[in-house]
Write an enzyme that holds these catalytic residues in place. Structure first.
Site, short mmCIF file in Angstrom:
data_model
loop_
_atom_site.label_atom_id
_atom_site.label_comp_id
_atom_site.label_asym_id
_atom_site.label_seq_id
_atom_site.Cartn_x
_atom_site.Cartn_y
_atom_site.Cartn_z
N SER A 1 10.00 13.60 9.09
CA SER A 1 9.94 12.18 9.50
C SER A 1 9.82 12.03 11.01
O SER A 1 10.57 12.65 11.77
CB SER A 1 11.19 11.45 9.01
OG SER A 1 11.18 10.13 9.55
N LYS B 1 12.54 4.16 -2.05
CA LYS B 1 12.30 2.75 -1.71
C LYS B 1 12.59 1.80 -2.87
O LYS B 1 13.07 0.69 -2.66
CB LYS B 1 10.85 2.57 -1.23
CG LYS B 1 10.57 3.21 0.13
CD LYS B 1 9.16 2.90 0.60
CE LYS B 1 8.83 3.63 1.88
NZ LYS B 1 7.49 3.28 2.40
N ASP C 1 6.48 -2.38 5.89
CA ASP C 1 5.23 -1.60 5.85
C ASP C 1 3.99 -2.50 5.97
O ASP C 1 3.06 -2.21 6.73
CB ASP C 1 5.13 -0.80 4.54
CG ASP C 1 6.03 0.42 4.54
OD1 ASP C 1 6.34 0.94 5.63
OD2 ASP C 1 6.43 0.87 3.44
N GLY D 1 -3.51 5.43 9.64
CA GLY D 1 -2.25 4.69 9.50
C GLY D 1 -1.16 5.02 10.50
O GLY D 1 -0.03 4.57 10.31
P1 NAP Z 1 2.22 5.69 -4.84
O1 NAP Z 1 3.19 4.60 -5.04
O2 NAP Z 1 2.44 7.01 -5.49
O3 NAP Z 1 0.78 5.12 -5.32
C1 NAP Z 1 -0.33 5.95 -5.33
C2 NAP Z 1 -1.59 5.13 -5.54
O4 NAP Z 1 -2.72 5.98 -5.34
C3 NAP Z 1 -1.73 4.52 -6.93
O5 NAP Z 1 -2.44 3.30 -6.82
C4 NAP Z 1 -2.58 5.58 -7.64
O6 NAP Z 1 -3.34 5.06 -8.72
C5 NAP Z 1 -3.52 5.99 -6.53
N1 NAP Z 1 -4.07 7.34 -6.65
C6 NAP Z 1 -3.40 8.51 -6.65
N2 NAP Z 1 -4.26 9.55 -6.70
C7 NAP Z 1 -5.51 9.02 -6.75
C8 NAP Z 1 -6.82 9.57 -6.80
N3 NAP Z 1 -7.01 10.90 -6.84
N4 NAP Z 1 -7.88 8.73 -6.83
C9 NAP Z 1 -7.69 7.38 -6.76
N5 NAP Z 1 -6.48 6.80 -6.71
C10 NAP Z 1 -5.39 7.61 -6.69
O7 NAP Z 1 2.01 6.03 -3.28
P2 NAP Z 1 2.26 5.03 -2.05
O8 NAP Z 1 3.68 5.10 -1.62
O9 NAP Z 1 1.70 3.71 -2.40
O10 NAP Z 1 1.40 5.72 -0.86
C11 NAP Z 1 -0.01 5.63 -0.83
C12 NAP Z 1 -0.53 6.17 0.51
O11 NAP Z 1 -0.10 5.32 1.59
C13 NAP Z 1 -0.03 7.58 0.84
O12 NAP Z 1 -1.11 8.31 1.39
C14 NAP Z 1 1.02 7.33 1.92
O13 NAP Z 1 1.13 8.43 2.81
C15 NAP Z 1 0.46 6.10 2.62
N6 NAP Z 1 1.50 5.29 3.32
C16 NAP Z 1 1.41 5.16 4.69
C17 NAP Z 1 2.34 4.40 5.38
C18 NAP Z 1 2.24 4.26 6.89
O14 NAP Z 1 3.20 3.80 7.53
N7 NAP Z 1 1.11 4.61 7.49
C19 NAP Z 1 3.38 3.77 4.70
C20 NAP Z 1 3.45 3.90 3.30
C21 NAP Z 1 2.51 4.68 2.63
P3 NAP Z 1 -2.72 4.93 -10.21
O15 NAP Z 1 -1.97 3.63 -10.22
O16 NAP Z 1 -3.91 4.92 -11.09
O17 NAP Z 1 -1.82 6.12 -10.43
#
Ligand code: NAP
Length: 273
Positions: free
Chosen positions: A15, A66, A103, A240
């Site tokens: 982190s 979360k 976020d 991001g």
């Molecule tokens: P999450 O709750 O696990 O959700 C994952 C999402 O990605 C779901 O919509 C899933 O679809 C989709 N997905 C997974 N693999 C896929 C693939 N191969 N092709 C297409 N769609 C796919 O994860 P999250 O917490 O939302 O995080 C998502 C991203 O945001 C991560 O990369 C994370 O590092 C980033 N993030 C960045 C910040 C920042 O501060 N910059 C903050 C939070 C998150 P399904 O619903 O079909 O499973």
């Protein structure tokens, strides 16, 4: 006296939050001690309770806690309520815990304040319907955009998320194949596909002239979605890192009542990559 804050997650050693908050504290002249807590996957509530019982004032919450944090708090902001996830815990004067989700506002501020994206009148596509997309929903709908479309691998999750929209701004959900022939001013990647260095199966001609892409993922090298944007003639292709710093700045403001300057902290993290 140092005021105690921390980030809790599992794993947690990667982190960057302690570095970011230490920089904010120095900049603002605030005496805080911001640590890392490796949360117990089977006793998150106990970890939180102990931290606050020992005088802690606020926690950031990261994966995989979360949703548990959302369920734990006695009071929530509207954006956290809709997100179903909490990344900021605040100790209230009466001993109760308030949960917020910073976020999504971090995403909107990075785009608007740091990069000059003008949301007013735009058609925006949000890829993904997981925790990050849910956190972005309310701040995006309050950004001034004209229309929001949410596309997800599992279309039902996109429909469910779209249904949480307020109604004042048109918002709809679909699968990726339904994007054929559509054009957007901004495409935001909130899927985790980038973790396997891939891009969701989206049409190549998705971007309107002058369109932007934003990947919530970040890293030392350009992400797969950033590379996709550049390969498809995007005007701006952002990652991001700025969102990470902006969500931290909003947490800092909620705790300390002062908003830190973020540009120098983003530059510091970029230089360290
Ligand atoms: P999450 O709750 O696990 O959700 C994952 C999402 O990605 C779901 O919509 C899933 O679809 C989709 N997905 C997974 N693999 C896929 C693939 N191969 N092709 C297409 N769609 C796919 O994860 P999250 O917490 O939302 O995080 C998502 C991203 O945001 C991560 O990369 C994370 O590092 C980033 N993030 C960045 C910040 C920042 O501060 N910059 C903050 C939070 C998150 P399904 O619903 O079909 O499973």
């Amino acid at each position: 006296m140092l005021h105690r804050y921390a980030v809790i997650g599992n794993p947690i050693e990667h982190s960057q939050s302690p570095t970011i908050h230490a920089a904010f504290a120095q900049q603002c002249g605030e005496a805080i001690d911001y640590g890392r807590i490796l949360g117990d996957r089977h006793d998150f509530a106990g970890d939180v309770q102990r931290f606050f019982a020992q005088g802690g004032l606020g926690l950031n919450v990261t994966l995989p806690f979360k949703e548990q944090a959302w369920a734990l708090v006695e009071e929530r902001s509207e954006r956290a309520e809709v997100a179903g996830a909490v990344n900021t815990l605040i100790a209230l004067a009466d001993g109760r815990l308030r949960g917020d989700n910073t976020d999504g506002i971090g995403l909107v501020r990075d785009l608007a304040d740091n990069h000059g994206f003008v949301f007013a009148g735009t058609r925006v596509l949000l890829l993904g319907a997981g925790g990050a997309a849910r956190g972005a929903l309310v701040p995006l709908l309050e950004s001034g955009l004209r229309e929001l479309v949410i596309a997800n691998r599992t279309p039902e999750r996109a429909h469910t998320l779209a249904a949480l929209g307020s109604g004042a701004v048109p918002v709809s959900g679909c699968g990726f194949e339904a994007l054929a022939g559509e054009r957007f001013d901004l495409v935001i990647n909130a899927t985790s596909s980038g973790l396997s260095d891939t891009v969701p199966p989206i049409p190549a001609d998705l971007l309107a002239p002058g369109g932007w892409t934003y990947d919530m993922l970040y890293g030392a090298a350009p992400t797969a979605f950033c590379r996709w944007g550049r390969a498809h003639g995007v005007a701006h292709s952002l990652d991001g890192l700025g969102m990470l710093v902006e969500q931290a700045a909003e947490s800092f403001r909620l705790w300390r009542g002062v908003r830190p300057r973020t540009a120098e902290v983003i530059a510091m993290l970029r230089a360290a990559d």
